[in-house]
Design a protein around this motif. Sequence first.
Motif, mmCIF file in Angstrom:
data_model
loop_
_atom_site.group_PDB
_atom_site.id
_atom_site.type_symbol
_atom_site.label_atom_id
_atom_site.label_comp_id
_atom_site.label_asym_id
_atom_site.label_seq_id
_atom_site.Cartn_x
_atom_site.Cartn_y
_atom_site.Cartn_z
ATOM 1 N N THR A 52 2.515 93.871 -7.030
ATOM 2 C CA THR A 52 2.160 94.953 -7.943
ATOM 3 C C THR A 52 0.696 94.789 -8.334
ATOM 4 O O THR A 52 -0.064 94.125 -7.615
ATOM 5 N N THR A 53 0.264 95.398 -9.421
ATOM 6 C CA THR A 53 -1.130 95.299 -9.856
ATOM 7 C C THR A 53 -1.210 94.608 -11.211
ATOM 8 O O THR A 53 -0.216 94.525 -11.947
ATOM 9 N N MET A 54 -2.396 94.152 -11.567
ATOM 10 C CA MET A 54 -2.548 93.450 -12.828
ATOM 11 C C MET A 54 -2.316 94.374 -14.025
ATOM 12 O O MET A 54 -2.061 93.898 -15.127
ATOM 13 N N ASP A 55 -2.376 95.699 -13.801
ATOM 14 C CA ASP A 55 -2.083 96.628 -14.879
ATOM 15 C C ASP A 55 -0.616 96.582 -15.293
ATOM 16 O O ASP A 55 -0.247 97.122 -16.342
ATOM 17 N N HIS A 56 0.222 95.947 -14.475
ATOM 18 C CA HIS A 56 1.643 95.788 -14.779
ATOM 19 C C HIS A 56 1.958 94.409 -15.369
ATOM 20 O O HIS A 56 3.126 94.105 -15.622
ATOM 21 N N ILE A 57 0.942 93.579 -15.594
ATOM 22 C CA ILE A 57 1.150 92.183 -15.996
ATOM 23 C C ILE A 57 0.431 91.893 -17.306
ATOM 24 O O ILE A 57 -0.750 92.218 -17.464
ATOM 25 N N MET A 58 1.138 91.249 -18.234
ATOM 26 C CA MET A 58 0.526 90.730 -19.456
ATOM 27 C C MET A 58 0.838 89.241 -19.558
ATOM 28 O O MET A 58 1.986 88.831 -19.366
ATOM 29 N N VAL A 59 -0.169 88.455 -19.840
ATOM 30 C CA VAL A 59 -0.011 87.010 -20.024
ATOM 31 C C VAL A 59 -0.058 86.700 -21.515
ATOM 32 O O VAL A 59 -0.832 87.304 -22.262
ATOM 33 N N GLY A 60 0.770 85.762 -21.949
ATOM 34 C CA GLY A 60 0.789 85.393 -23.361
ATOM 35 C C GLY A 60 1.222 83.964 -23.574
ATOM 36 O O GLY A 60 1.528 83.232 -22.625
ATOM 37 N N GLU A 61 1.272 83.579 -24.848
ATOM 38 C CA GLU A 61 1.559 82.195 -25.225
ATOM 39 C C GLU A 61 3.057 81.914 -25.124
ATOM 40 O O GLU A 61 3.766 81.773 -26.119
#
Length: 339
Positions: A52-61
């Motif tokens: 997929t694309t990074m627009d579909h991904i969120m990174v968090g703690e």
Amino acid sequence: MGHLFDARLGANENAFGPSPRAVAAMAEAGHWMYGDPESFDLRNAIAARHDTTMDHIMVGEGIDGLLSYLVRLFVGEGDTVVTSDGAYPTFNYHVAGFGGVLHKVRYREDHEDPDALFAKAADVGAKLVYLANPDNPMGSWHKGADIVAAMDKLPDGCLLVLDEAYVETAPEGTALPLPADDPRVIRMRTFSKAYGMAGARVGYAIGAPDLITAFHKVRNHFGMNRAAQAGALAALQDQDWLADVQAKIAASRDRIAEIAKENGLIPLPSAANFVAIDCGKDAAFAKAVLDGLVSRGIFVRMPFAAPQNRCIRVSCGTDDDLDAFAAALPAALRDAEKG
């Protein structure tokens, strides 16, 4: 207790550790600089892994951090949310903290019950419904295709929060077979379990771009430290290490099950990095077994809601860890039987 446990088998960490490439990357991360507030390289690598694309991904703690942001986005005073009674409690704390009203359904035969969850969500007009697959604390799981089928009952306007923290340790077909931009669901993944980086606190969400964009309004833009970003990126690129750890986890689950059976207990099937063991009686007896293990230096936990609280939960561990567990369990059971 003032001293360390002999075997730490209660937190569902990965006792086999992270990839050496991840360890090296974290050591060499250039700690004098802030981490990239966009987690650009890591999000792109995760996106490529999921086609997929990074627009579909969120990174968090960690998933915990992502759950906090998600609840902040969706839940205000009096808004309704649905989860399972006895499921991962941190989600519940976030809902309470933002004034939400939590509704719970019971497990069905020690499994999360998607049909009941979605029906309850429709009954109460829930904004969010939380489901873990595989499940913690029981280790049970559903085929991803079965969850997709159940989603036909998910009410309009309700978002499914699908916690897939343990999906890398589960059988093929457990992951949800839906495109990343399906607006009905957000999937949570982590580097804490199979990748062995619980202390680094790296989780990620897979969701529709509009939802992922909304996270930027509330997230801590410097919440991901530089070492964690570098370590997760290197871990993702070392799939050989992941495969080796997956094999070790499977072998450890088998060993825990054998120890349970040798002591007259019933290990429940597990797709996670732990095994729930049915102690055969009630919650008081299971707690007595747990206390007996803790007093002998073995850290384990147990589910907190009936009827699952008849069990103890034992995380996968090294051979030495499980030898210590095997040595302590008979005496803990004898003490519990005496009352």
